[in-house]
Design a protein around this motif. Structure first.
Motif, PDB file in Angstrom:
ATOM      1  N   ILE A  74     -80.706  20.629  22.558  1.00 26.09           N
ATOM      2  CA  ILE A  74     -81.186  21.495  23.644  1.00 26.09           C
ATOM      3  C   ILE A  74     -80.691  22.928  23.420  1.00 26.09           C
ATOM      4  CG2 ILE A  74     -80.929  21.966  26.126  1.00 26.09           C
ATOM      5  CD1 ILE A  74     -80.866  18.795  26.437  1.00 26.09           C
ATOM      6  N   GLU A  75     -79.438  23.073  23.030  1.00 26.60           N
ATOM      7  CA  GLU A  75     -78.884  24.419  22.766  1.00 26.60           C
ATOM      8  C   GLU A  75     -79.605  25.081  21.599  1.00 26.60           C
ATOM      9  OE1 GLU A  75     -74.664  24.017  22.212  1.00 26.60           O
ATOM     10  OE2 GLU A  75     -74.388  23.105  24.180  1.00 26.60           O
ATOM     11  N   ARG A  76     -79.872  24.298  20.541  1.00 24.12           N
ATOM     12  CA  ARG A  76     -80.546  24.838  19.359  1.00 24.12           C
ATOM     13  C   ARG A  76     -81.955  25.309  19.743  1.00 24.12           C
ATOM     14  NH1 ARG A  76     -84.124  23.964  16.151  1.00 24.12           N
ATOM     15  NH2 ARG A  76     -84.756  22.012  17.135  1.00 24.12           N
ATOM     16  N   SER A  77     -82.661  24.498  20.533  1.00 24.28           N
ATOM     17  CA  SER A  77     -84.026  24.853  20.955  1.00 24.28           C
ATOM     18  C   SER A  77     -84.013  26.143  21.767  1.00 24.28           C
ATOM     19  CB  SER A  77     -84.632  23.737  21.811  1.00 24.28           C
ATOM     20  OG  SER A  77     -84.733  22.559  21.068  1.00 24.28           O
ATOM     21  N   LEU A  78     -83.042  26.256  22.662  1.00 19.01           N
ATOM     22  CA  LEU A  78     -82.981  27.449  23.514  1.00 19.01           C
ATOM     23  C   LEU A  78     -82.789  28.703  22.658  1.00 19.01           C
ATOM     24  CD1 LEU A  78     -82.917  28.717  26.358  1.00 19.01           C
ATOM     25  CD2 LEU A  78     -80.444  28.361  26.364  1.00 19.01           C
ATOM     26  N   ARG A  79     -81.875  28.630  21.684  1.00 22.58           N
ATOM     27  CA  ARG A  79     -81.643  29.793  20.814  1.00 22.58           C
ATOM     28  C   ARG A  79     -82.908  30.169  20.063  1.00 22.58           C
ATOM     29  NH1 ARG A  79     -76.736  27.134  19.738  1.00 22.58           N
ATOM     30  NH2 ARG A  79     -77.582  26.233  17.826  1.00 22.58           N
ATOM     31  N   GLU A  80     -83.604  29.162  19.564  1.00 23.07           N
ATOM     32  CA  GLU A  80     -84.820  29.414  18.766  1.00 23.07           C
ATOM     33  C   GLU A  80     -85.912  30.033  19.645  1.00 23.07           C
ATOM     34  OE1 GLU A  80     -88.611  29.027  17.450  1.00 23.07           O
ATOM     35  OE2 GLU A  80     -87.977  27.362  18.738  1.00 23.07           O
TER      36      GLU A  80
ATOM     37  N   ARG B  77     -87.391  33.924  19.191  1.00 25.90           N
ATOM     38  CA  ARG B  77     -88.809  34.102  18.857  1.00 25.90           C
ATOM     39  C   ARG B  77     -89.538  34.911  19.917  1.00 25.90           C
ATOM     40  NH1 ARG B  77     -92.143  30.299  20.297  1.00 25.90           N
ATOM     41  NH2 ARG B  77     -90.618  28.623  20.077  1.00 25.90           N
ATOM     42  N   ARG B  78     -89.145  34.751  21.187  1.00 24.15           N
ATOM     43  CA  ARG B  78     -89.861  35.411  22.286  1.00 24.15           C
ATOM     44  C   ARG B  78     -89.180  36.707  22.766  1.00 24.15           C
ATOM     45  NH1 ARG B  78     -93.658  32.890  25.259  1.00 24.15           N
ATOM     46  NH2 ARG B  78     -94.351  30.848  24.551  1.00 24.15           N
ATOM     47  N   GLY B  79     -88.074  37.055  22.162  1.00 22.86           N
ATOM     48  CA  GLY B  79     -87.381  38.271  22.575  1.00 22.86           C
ATOM     49  C   GLY B  79     -86.779  38.167  23.973  1.00 22.86           C
ATOM     50  N   LEU B  80     -86.251  36.995  24.297  1.00 21.96           N
ATOM     51  CA  LEU B  80     -85.647  36.784  25.620  1.00 21.96           C
ATOM     52  C   LEU B  80     -84.128  36.739  25.487  1.00 21.96           C
ATOM     53  CD1 LEU B  80     -87.969  33.845  26.766  1.00 21.96           C
ATOM     54  CD2 LEU B  80     -88.198  36.262  27.394  1.00 21.96           C
ATOM     55  N   ASP B  81     -83.441  37.140  26.551  1.00 20.71           N
ATOM     56  CA  ASP B  81     -81.997  36.905  26.605  1.00 20.71           C
ATOM     57  C   ASP B  81     -81.792  35.545  27.257  1.00 20.71           C
ATOM     58  OD1 ASP B  81     -81.246  39.317  25.492  1.00 20.71           O
ATOM     59  OD2 ASP B  81     -81.460  40.348  27.419  1.00 20.71           O
ATOM     60  N   ALA B  82     -80.959  34.722  26.645  1.00 22.68           N
ATOM     61  CA  ALA B  82     -80.759  33.374  27.194  1.00 22.68           C
ATOM     62  C   ALA B  82     -79.276  33.073  27.330  1.00 22.68           C
ATOM     63  CB  ALA B  82     -81.411  32.341  26.280  1.00 22.68           C
ATOM     64  N   THR B  83     -78.921  32.428  28.431  1.00 21.72           N
ATOM     65  CA  THR B  83     -77.554  31.916  28.576  1.00 21.72           C
ATOM     66  C   THR B  83     -77.638  30.439  28.967  1.00 21.72           C
ATOM     67  OG1 THR B  83     -77.439  32.464  30.927  1.00 21.72           O
ATOM     68  CG2 THR B  83     -76.645  34.137  29.377  1.00 21.72           C
ATOM     69  N   LEU B  84     -76.685  29.663  28.499  1.00 24.28           N
ATOM     70  CA  LEU B  84     -76.612  28.247  28.876  1.00 24.28           C
ATOM     71  C   LEU B  84     -75.150  27.906  29.094  1.00 24.28           C
ATOM     72  CD1 LEU B  84     -78.352  25.165  27.328  1.00 24.28           C
ATOM     73  CD2 LEU B  84     -75.876  25.206  27.570  1.00 24.28           C
ATOM     74  N   GLU B  85     -74.866  27.340  30.259  1.00 22.17           N
ATOM     75  CA  GLU B  85     -73.480  26.966  30.555  1.00 22.17           C
ATOM     76  C   GLU B  85     -73.449  25.520  31.044  1.00 22.17           C
ATOM     77  OE1 GLU B  85     -69.940  28.050  33.686  1.00 22.17           O
ATOM     78  OE2 GLU B  85     -71.754  29.272  33.686  1.00 22.17           O
ATOM     79  N   TRP B  86     -72.765  24.652  30.291  1.00 22.14           N
ATOM     80  CA  TRP B  86     -72.607  23.261  30.747  1.00 22.14           C
ATOM     81  C   TRP B  86     -71.580  23.254  31.866  1.00 22.14           C
ATOM     82  CZ3 TRP B  86     -76.104  19.840  29.343  1.00 22.14           C
ATOM     83  CH2 TRP B  86     -76.810  20.051  28.153  1.00 22.14           C
ATOM     84  N   ARG B  87     -72.006  22.857  33.067  1.00 20.92           N
ATOM     85  CA  ARG B  87     -71.125  22.889  34.232  1.00 20.92           C
ATOM     86  C   ARG B  87     -70.465  21.541  34.448  1.00 20.92           C
ATOM     87  NH1 ARG B  87     -72.717  26.517  38.356  1.00 20.92           N
ATOM     88  NH2 ARG B  87     -72.870  28.577  37.395  1.00 20.92           N
ATOM     89  N   HIS B  88     -71.024  20.549  33.838  1.00 17.96           N
ATOM     90  CA  HIS B  88     -70.710  19.195  34.192  1.00 17.96           C
ATOM     91  C   HIS B  88     -70.816  18.407  32.905  1.00 17.96           C
ATOM     92  CE1 HIS B  88     -70.519  16.868  37.883  1.00 17.96           C
ATOM     93  NE2 HIS B  88     -71.034  15.881  37.221  1.00 17.96           N
ATOM     94  N   LEU B  89     -69.705  18.029  32.330  1.00 20.77           N
ATOM     95  CA  LEU B  89     -69.757  17.270  31.091  1.00 20.77           C
ATOM     96  C   LEU B  89     -68.971  15.993  31.293  1.00 20.77           C
ATOM     97  CD1 LEU B  89     -69.154  19.848  28.218  1.00 20.77           C
ATOM     98  CD2 LEU B  89     -71.268  18.682  28.832  1.00 20.77           C
ATOM     99  N   GLU B  90     -69.668  14.894  31.278  1.00 18.53           N
ATOM    100  CA  GLU B  90     -68.969  13.627  31.469  1.00 18.53           C
ATOM    101  C   GLU B  90     -69.158  12.730  30.259  1.00 18.53           C
ATOM    102  OE1 GLU B  90     -69.620  11.569  35.177  1.00 18.53           O
ATOM    103  OE2 GLU B  90     -69.982  13.507  36.092  1.00 18.53           O
ATOM    104  N   GLU B  91     -68.260  11.776  30.152  1.00 13.17           N
ATOM    105  CA  GLU B  91     -68.374  10.759  29.119  1.00 13.17           C
ATOM    106  C   GLU B  91     -68.893   9.481  29.759  1.00 13.17           C
ATOM    107  OE1 GLU B  91     -67.587  10.465  25.652  1.00 13.17           O
ATOM    108  OE2 GLU B  91     -67.952  12.609  25.901  1.00 13.17           O
ATOM    109  N   PRO B  92     -69.699   8.700  29.048  1.00 12.30           N
ATOM    110  CA  PRO B  92     -70.120   7.409  29.591  1.00 12.30           C
ATOM    111  C   PRO B  92     -68.897   6.554  29.935  1.00 12.30           C
ATOM    112  CG  PRO B  92     -71.316   7.920  27.570  1.00 12.30           C
ATOM    113  CD  PRO B  92     -70.255   8.965  27.720  1.00 12.30           C
ATOM    114  N   VAL B  93     -69.023   5.755  30.994  1.00 16.64           N
ATOM    115  CA  VAL B  93     -67.896   4.931  31.453  1.00 16.64           C
ATOM    116  C   VAL B  93     -68.173   3.464  31.143  1.00 16.64           C
ATOM    117  CG1 VAL B  93     -66.570   4.179  33.468  1.00 16.64           C
ATOM    118  CG2 VAL B  93     -67.355   6.551  33.307  1.00 16.64           C
TER     119      VAL B  93
END
Ligand SMILES: [Zn+2]
Length: 420
Positions: free
Chosen positions: A307-313, A317-333
């Motif tokens: 998902i991060e790689r796609s966003l950068r690409e 390509r479109r000349g957009l500024d993009a930010t992505l911040e993972w707010r919630h990172l969990e591990e499977p239980v």
């Protein structure tokens, strides 16, 4: 295992489920958001039922409603779930876990089956995502995962400070630490829940034994381009944030659907805010959320990176500024195998058809896992539907699930007696 069946009272359980469903926003059934007036009224009704059942009833500092059966100290056995809903949600999600546990406590008292350990029935406050970054609130506080500072900085959707909302339910945010459970204080936590998916129904199983609870990961993304005239700006000159967001949404879908991941992972963009959101203006900015879940850590990591790689690409390509911040990172239980086996044996003894399956939805059990051995029993829900008014579970299935849960509880209690 040599325990008599508990014989849960189906009619009483069914009547409770119907009554609780009446506590809803009348214009949007079934809506009982945490901290809303409907929720507070339902809580009062439920506390009354706990007291009627002879449970020593209190609200802990976090706002969890707790009914206790049996005197004495030492580690407790715990059953629970939640009674808050999403908007226009269902009548069974969470509810069967709380009312099923209540029915088990009643039958234990009525049948005179004394447990060696104290039993606590818990209605966890605010399981559904009502408070950004803090839900599921009650189980997280119990696991020591929420601080008083985090509560002080948060508000409920009406704008009321979260601390005041918790106090209104009978909690006490100033003493939040008292709601915390340390490892060893809870002998086991068991939760009955609807599956919220179609696996049990399709397999013709009566109950499910959860093997692992998927981890949700959520990111906040913003894409910034240039808001401009929708007529005068040629296609070549545009930096359209929404067109970029559309590509990202499809990239999330692809990342979660990769052939070797499709069984284990899901990905969703469920929220978008478009600015300026006008018919004749090229969208200059889009804020959105990405959610990915999986029952496997490696699959989740792969999906996140993809998902991060796609966003950068897309942005480049479109000349957009993009930010992505993972707010919630969990591990499977993962659910401890011993807990799965106790539940499986209970089902076998009761001649109830059971199968093991992962849970792709998250639950209070996942948040309690760091401080207690947890186990989950699923029951089928019609067409696998949930978080919608059509959500439906048959009373026979709720009762069968409660019966399996009760037998597992009695067995865990007997095991603790043996090692005492
Ligand atoms: Zn739930």
């Amino acid at each position: 295992m040599n325990h008599p069946p508990l014989n849960v009272n189906r009619e009483r359980l069914d009547a409770d489920i119907r009554r609780l469903a009446e506590f809803t926003d009348p214009n949007l059934p079934y809506t009982r958001r945490a901290f809303s007036p409907e929720y507070a009224a339902a809580r009062e009704w439920l506390a009354e039922r706990f007291r009627d059942a002879g449970l020593d009833t209190r609200v802990d500092a976090a706002g969890n409603l707790i009914g206790r059966l049996g005197a004495g100290g030492g580690p407790v056995l715990m059953l629970g779930s939640h009674i808050d809903t999403v908007e226009a949600g269902g009548r069974f999600d969470g509810v069967v876990g709380v009312l099923g546990a209540l029915e088990i406590a009643r039958r234990l008292r009525e049948s005179g089956a004394a447990l060696a350990r104290p039993l606590e029935i818990v209605d966890f406050v605010c399981e559904e995502p009502t408070i950004v970054d803090l839900s599921p609130l009650g189980s997280r506080v119990m696991a020591g995962d929420v601080t008083a500072e985090m509560i002080a900085a948060a508000a409920v959707p009406s704008g009321e400070p979260l601390g005041e909302a918790i106090a209104r339910l009978g909690g006490d945010p100033a003493r939040l630490h008292e709601a915390r459970r340390k490892p060893g204080e809870t002998l086991a936590y068991l939760e009955l829940h609807i599956e919220q998916g179609p696996v049990l129904e399709r397999a013709g199983a009566d109950v499910g034994i959860v093997t692992v609870i998927a981890a949700p990961c959520r990111a906040v993304v913003s894409l910034t381009g240039v808001a401009d005239h929708a007529g005068a700006t040629s296609m070549a000159d545009r930096r359209d944030a929404l067109a970029g967001a559309a590509e990202l949404i499809l990239a999330v879908e692809r990342a979660a659907s990769a052939p070797d991941l499709a069984q284990e992972s899901v990905g969703t963009v469920g929220f978008l805010r478009v600015s300026p959101n006008m018919v004749n203006v090229i969208p200059g900015r889009v804020d959105l959320t990405v959610e990915a879940r999986s029952t496997q850590s490696e699959a989740l990591l792969w999906a996140r990176e993809e998902i991060e790689r796609s966003l950068r690409e897309i942005a480049a390509r479109r000349g957009l500024d993009a930010t992505l911040e993972w707010r919630h990172l969990e591990e499977p239980v993962p659910i401890p195998v011993e807990m799965q086996d106790v539940i499986a044996e209970s089902a076998t003894d009761l001649r109830i058809r059971a199968m093991r399956l992962p849970s792709r939805a998250s639950h209070d059990a996942a948040r309690l896992a760091p401080v207690a051995p947890v186990g989950m029993v699923f029951i089928p829900c019609k067409d696998g539907r949930s978080h919608c008014p059509e959500e439906w579970a048959e009373t026979d299935d709720v009762a069968a699930g409660a019966e399996v849960l009760a037998r597992a509880l009695l067995e865990l209690d007997a095991q603790s007696r043996a090692v005492r």
